[in-house]
Each structure stands twice: as C-alpha cells, then as structure tokens.
Design an enzyme around this catalytic site. Structure first.
Site, PDB file in Angstrom:
ATOM      1  N   LYS A 122     -21.613  59.374 -21.050  1.00  0.00           N
ATOM      2  CA  LYS A 122     -21.466  60.245 -22.194  1.00  0.00           C
ATOM      3  C   LYS A 122     -22.775  59.830 -23.030  1.00  0.00           C
ATOM      4  CE  LYS A 122     -16.853  61.827 -22.662  1.00  0.00           C
ATOM      5  NZ  LYS A 122     -15.697  62.094 -23.668  1.00  0.00           N
ATOM      6  N   LYS A 206     -15.081  67.604  -9.166  1.00  0.00           N
ATOM      7  CA  LYS A 206     -13.969  68.148  -9.987  1.00  0.00           C
ATOM      8  C   LYS A 206     -14.034  69.389 -10.833  1.00  0.00           C
ATOM      9  CE  LYS A 206     -10.452  65.241 -11.821  1.00  0.00           C
ATOM     10  NZ  LYS A 206     -10.039  64.164 -12.638  1.00  0.00           N
ATOM     11  N   LYS A 209     -15.072  71.739 -17.548  1.00  0.00           N
ATOM     12  CA  LYS A 209     -15.403  72.537 -18.484  1.00  0.00           C
ATOM     13  C   LYS A 209     -17.013  72.340 -18.792  1.00  0.00           C
ATOM     14  CE  LYS A 209     -14.563  69.432 -22.310  1.00  0.00           C
ATOM     15  NZ  LYS A 209     -13.368  68.808 -22.858  1.00  0.00           N
TER      16      LYS A 209
END
Ligand code: TRP
Length: 344
Positions: A122, A206, A209
């Site tokens: 991140k 996967k 979003k």
C-alpha cells in the site's frame, strides 16, 4: 513470529470482523465477507463494525465519510445481518479501539511491523510519505479484535498475516503482564464458499474494487441490466464445461464462473458442474446472469431503499455503538489495571 502456543483461554467464543468504508462493495465482498458474517451470527456472539479509523490511514473526503459508513451498514443489513443478533457499529464511535491500539503500539515490535506485506504494497515506492497510521494499521486491527476477546475472525486470505500479528500481540501482552489466559489467540476464518471470487476479466486475479475495469466486478449497487451485461461479457474459454472439478484446473475463468454460480445458489461446485456438463458458455452464461440478478438485485434494491432514508441505518449504528462500548469497557478497564495506570 512466535510459535502458536496452545491457548489457555477459556472464555466464550466470539466472532468479530469489519469492512473499511472506502470504495464500492462487490460480489467478492458480499459472498466472501457479508454473507459469511450473516451465517456466523446464528452460531456465536457476533460483532461487526465499519472500520472508519482504518479508512483514514489514507485520505478520505470528510464530506463523504459518514455516508460511506452508512453504505457499508446498508450492505450488512441487506446481506442479512440482524441488529438484534449481531452488534453492528462504527469503529470510531468506540474510543476504546484507539486507546487499546495505543497500548498495543507499545507491545508490538518494529521488527514485526516491518514484515507486514500489506504496508509494503500500500505504501509503494514512497513509504516515507505514507501516514504513520498506515504503518501501525495492523496494530489497531489487533485492538479491534482483542478488545472484545474475539476468538474467530472471518477475513480474506490477504488478512492472514494481520491475524498472526494479532496472536503475537496477544501472546506478548499475556506474557509481559503475567496473565497467561487474558487474551485469546484468535483464529482467522478464511475458508468457505465465496472466499475466492475472481475478476470477470481475469480468472487469476481477485475481484477487486481497485481494478480499473468496472466490467471485472459485480458491484452491489449495479442495476440488473449492468449485472446481466457484465456476466454476458465475462471472459471464458471455447471449451464446453467438463464433468468434474479436476478437469476445470488450468481453466481459471471457467472455474471462477462455476464457483460464483455455486456460491450464489448455495450448492457445491461439483453439483453445478454435473448439471451443466457438456454445455458451452453460450448456454451457461444466461443462467448465471439470471441467478446473479435474482440474488444481487434485491440486495442492491434494499441498500438503495435504506440509503434513501438513513434514519434506520443511523438507529442501528447508534444502538450497536452503545452495546459495543459496554462490551469493550471491562476489557479496557482490566488492561489499564494490568498496565498500572493511575486510577485503574
Ligand atoms: N483490515 C481489514 C480489511 O481490510 C479490515 C479490518 C480492520 C478488520 N479491523 C479488522 C477485519 C478486525 C477483521 C478484524 O479487510
């Protein structure tokens, strides 16, 4: 990381999980998290929160945040969470999360956090510009869980490392403060139907979003036409469907669509396959589209209805926050006493 020691903990079994109010929810969240939460509420005392303290580890527009919290809550309710059974609340409405999080910052070691892969992903190339909160994010997550002495934590595979850290923090706290069975060493519940919902455009990634292609996912707020369209456009291969699951190996898109069908229809994938064996995707996709519309249409409709008049959602959150504060208070009081704070 410490080895898993056999837990001495003898307290009640409790489920706890949370979802961040950042970005729209999709089929993967619905099947992998929300439906699972709704199932577990019938088996154990269940705490489900909206992780707004975690969300602000990256910038959130203050004008939108409270509504994002309401939207996650609407999805919880639409997925079948019952506010009379489960305690549903906003994390920031229970200050004990932040308080215990601070104490755990003083239990966890920098070396442990330096190993967290999610922070590396991140924060990217510029970790010196990431918030300090993003770095200690997993410590707050441990506080969320241990504040309620939760024993079972339904989460995605990507959260396994955070659960290991939670156990390490629990074990070190129990050891340092000479209270061997004070905190449980909670387990991650990562299995179950719907735990591996992949992108509709790439069966090896996967459903997410953050995928730039909206066609890669079924959003809970998509209308029925969009759901049907996205299923029809889903990537497939030219082969007909086989008889057995084994023969699906190496065909990630086909495997994913069968898995989605099975999860939406509450059936085993093998059973779905035997129904469609020998048929091509031209026959299978319209059936999957109908099923997806039948299952997700009402969820989206209920979310829209709840969001149009948020009074009901706000009442659920207010009542849940009160219950959560009451459940958290004894743990925090004991922790304060163990640490030796004045007045505790
Ligand atoms: N980190 C979790 C996620 O991104 C969200 C979360 C925060 C959580 N605190 C938690 C999940 C405690 C389970 C328990 O999915």
């Amino acid at each position: 990381m410490t080895d898993q020691v056999p837990p001495a903990y003898r307290g009640p079994q409790r489920v706890l999980s949370g979802v961040q109010p950042s970005g729209a929810l999709h089929l993967g969240n619905y099947l992998g998290a929300l439906v699972k939460f709704a199932r577990l509420q019938h088996e154990m005392d269940t705490f489900i929160f909206v992780a707004d303290l975690h969300a602000i580890t990256v910038w959130q527009d203050p004008a939108l945040l409270a509504n994002q919290v309401r939207e996650i809550t609407a999805a919880y309710l639409a997925a079948g969470l019952d506010p009379d059974k489960a305690t549903i609340f906003p994390q920031s409405a229970v200050p004990a999360h932040a308080e215990l999080g601070w104490i755990f910052n003083c239990v966890a070691r920098v070396g442990w956090l330096d190993r967290m892969t999610q922070f590396k992903e991140k924060s990217g190339k510029h970790k010196e510009r990431a918030s300090v909160g993003l770095y200690t994010y997993p410590v707050l997550q441990a506080a969320d869980i241990l504040l309620y002495k939760a024993t079972h934590v339904p989460v995605g595979d990507d959260q396994r490392q955070h659960l290991e850290l939670t156990r390490d923090i629990a074990a070190k706290f129990n050891h340092d403060f000479d209270a061997p069975d004070f905190f449980p060493l909670p387990d991650a519940l990562t299995q179950g139907p719907g735990s591996r919902i992949m992108s509709l455009r790439d069966g090896t990634a996967k459903m997410s979003k953050s995928d730039p292609s909206d066609n890669s996912r079924l959003n809970l707020l998509d209308d029925e036409d969009a759901i049907a369209q996205k299923v029809r456009k889903a990537k497939t291969d030219p082969e007909p469907l086989p008889e057995t699951l084994d023969e699906l190996k190496g065909r990630p898109e086909a495997e994913n669509l069968i898995g989605i069908y099975a999860a939406l229809d509450n059936r085993a994938a093998a059973e779905v396959l035997s129904e469609f064996a020998g048929q091509g995707f031209g026959a299978f996709k319209p059936k999957l589209a109908d099923l997806a519309v039948a299952r997700l249409g009402p969820v989206g409709a209920q979310m829209h209805r709840l969001m149009a008049d948020p009074g009901e959602i706000d009442a659920v959150l207010a009542k849940g926050a009160e219950r959560a504060r009451a459940a958290a208070a004894p743990t925090l009081a004991e922790v304060r006493a163990k640490v030796g704070f004045w007045g505790a």
